[in-house]
Design a protein around this motif. Sequence first.
Motif, PDB file in Angstrom:
ATOM      1  N   TYR A  81      28.227  35.984  35.525  1.00 54.26           N
ATOM      2  CA  TYR A  81      29.539  35.570  36.535  1.00 54.26           C
ATOM      3  C   TYR A  81      29.309  37.029  37.782  1.00 54.26           C
TER       4      TYR A  81
ATOM      5  N   GLU B  46      42.483  38.787  44.982  1.00 47.25           N
ATOM      6  CA  GLU B  46      43.359  38.291  44.347  1.00 47.25           C
ATOM      7  C   GLU B  46      44.039  37.415  44.120  1.00 47.25           C
TER       8      GLU B  46
ATOM      9  N   ARG C  76      40.030  39.340  35.729  1.00 48.24           N
ATOM     10  CA  ARG C  76      38.907  38.243  35.498  1.00 48.24           C
ATOM     11  C   ARG C  76      37.766  38.159  35.680  1.00 48.24           C
ATOM     12  N   LYS C  77      37.637  39.678  37.010  1.00 48.12           N
ATOM     13  CA  LYS C  77      36.178  40.748  36.462  1.00 48.12           C
ATOM     14  C   LYS C  77      35.347  40.994  35.259  1.00 48.12           C
TER      15      LYS C  77
ATOM     16  N   GLU D 169      38.068  42.837  45.585  1.00 42.81           N
ATOM     17  CA  GLU D 169      38.045  41.839  45.713  1.00 42.81           C
ATOM     18  C   GLU D 169      39.555  41.181  46.365  1.00 42.81           C
TER      19      GLU D 169
ATOM     20  N   ASP E 185      34.852  46.424  43.135  1.00 40.88           N
ATOM     21  CA  ASP E 185      35.066  46.246  44.196  1.00 40.88           C
ATOM     22  C   ASP E 185      36.555  45.767  44.614  1.00 40.88           C
TER      23      ASP E 185
ATOM     24  N   LYS F  72      43.960  40.257  38.424  1.00 40.85           N
ATOM     25  CA  LYS F  72      41.801  41.011  38.513  1.00 40.85           C
ATOM     26  C   LYS F  72      41.647  41.598  37.262  1.00 40.85           C
TER      27      LYS F  72
ATOM     28  N   ALA G 233      32.375  39.220  33.437  1.00 38.44           N
ATOM     29  CA  ALA G 233      31.143  40.063  33.628  1.00 38.44           C
ATOM     30  C   ALA G 233      29.807  40.837  32.838  1.00 38.44           C
TER      31      ALA G 233
ATOM     32  N   PHE H 205      31.457  38.678  39.509  1.00 37.61           N
ATOM     33  CA  PHE H 205      32.891  39.428  39.611  1.00 37.61           C
ATOM     34  C   PHE H 205      32.003  41.286  39.654  1.00 37.61           C
ATOM     35  N   HIS H 206      32.615  41.782  40.002  1.00 36.43           N
ATOM     36  CA  HIS H 206      32.339  43.312  39.905  1.00 36.43           C
ATOM     37  C   HIS H 206      33.348  44.000  39.750  1.00 36.43           C
TER      38      HIS H 206
END
Length: 398
Positions: free
Chosen positions: A387, A397, A378-379, A395, A393, A376, A382, A389-390
């Motif tokens: 990007y 993975e 990667r978020k 999401e 959230d 996670k 942002a 991504f939030h």
Amino acid sequence: MIFTKKANILQILLLLLVLSSCKQKNTAEAKAVLKKPIETTLIIQQGPKLTAAYIKSKKNSILNYYNKTWPRESANGGFLVAKNGQIIYEKYEGLANYKEKSAMTSTTSLHIASVSKVITATAVLKLVSAKKIYLDQKVTTLLKEFPYPDVTIRTLLNHRTGMRNYAYFTEKKGIWDRHKILSNQDILTIMATKDIDLEFKTNTRFSYCNTNYAMLALIIEKVTGLAYKDAMKEIVFKPLGMTNTYVFDYEKNKLTATPSYKRNFTKVNLDYLDAIYGDKNIFSTPRDLLKFDNGRNSSKFLNPKLLKEAYIAYSNEYKGTKNYGLGIRMINWPTGKNFYFHNGWWHGNTASYVTLPEEKVTIIALSNKYDKRIYKVRKLAALFGDYPFHLDDNEKEE
């Protein structure tokens, strides 16, 4: 009779001298791939010095994210976020060895699983840059046993060969005795002698396959004349100052390497696949991977034209945002924004490597206790660029 014995001794001494000379020559050739010494400090500093205010603003957001993702000190590994080669935030917590109760530190080397592919690919690109090999060179010109005539180095790198995963075909009856440790050479021999056919025609589609990178490791050995672990040390680890990074040697390191665990700290034992390298089996740290990332993205270390080829999306048979380059995963949005990363999982080890070349940002998360939350991180991209991504959230993975 005495004369014959003396002659034999002289022949043996001469042979040893020749072998020693060949080894020295091969080592010198591998070092020559670098052409000239690299000043590591210049690579690490990839941009202007960050201001205290900038560091504070980003650090607070990263800390909030970290505490929410791993509440109550539930992480077990290392985590790092950096920009311009400068660390904004890092944290190491949990146990490196549960039995010994040894703490995780910044120098604890962890198995980075498939993130190893990014490093293997970089070594291959270094050899291409040195004109030792070529991206579109047929593998059969390097590995004489190799049974697939259309496979090239490029299709190994971008997973478009059509080869089957060694972890699956070695499970079939009569293919391999799983009581015996499998080697990279064994994989090649099996494919050449056991009629292991391709899953699909080469270069017609993408299929992520560890066998590709096991073969790339053999190519590195063939070209340099060195064992993969020594070649990687000479081509990548040493010049970039990666002092806590090494390739796992099954016989030498099986008792000393940082162990891996299931979620409940049950140790995951080694198996017959644990001697394969190229696709996995590099141990490293977040700080060393930061050095690697800055080196990989520096023209002082890697040819910019070759690096650009690595970031090309090679698999466009189907519409979508997910794609793969030369040793790097990517997301290509319709807006033109691109996101580059590679995740890893092996036994209980989980790893995530995120590189944002445009923003000069590196995000690393490693754990030796199975933890999907690693992916996670990667978020956090942002916080540094546009990007989608939030941070809040849920999401799904990969």
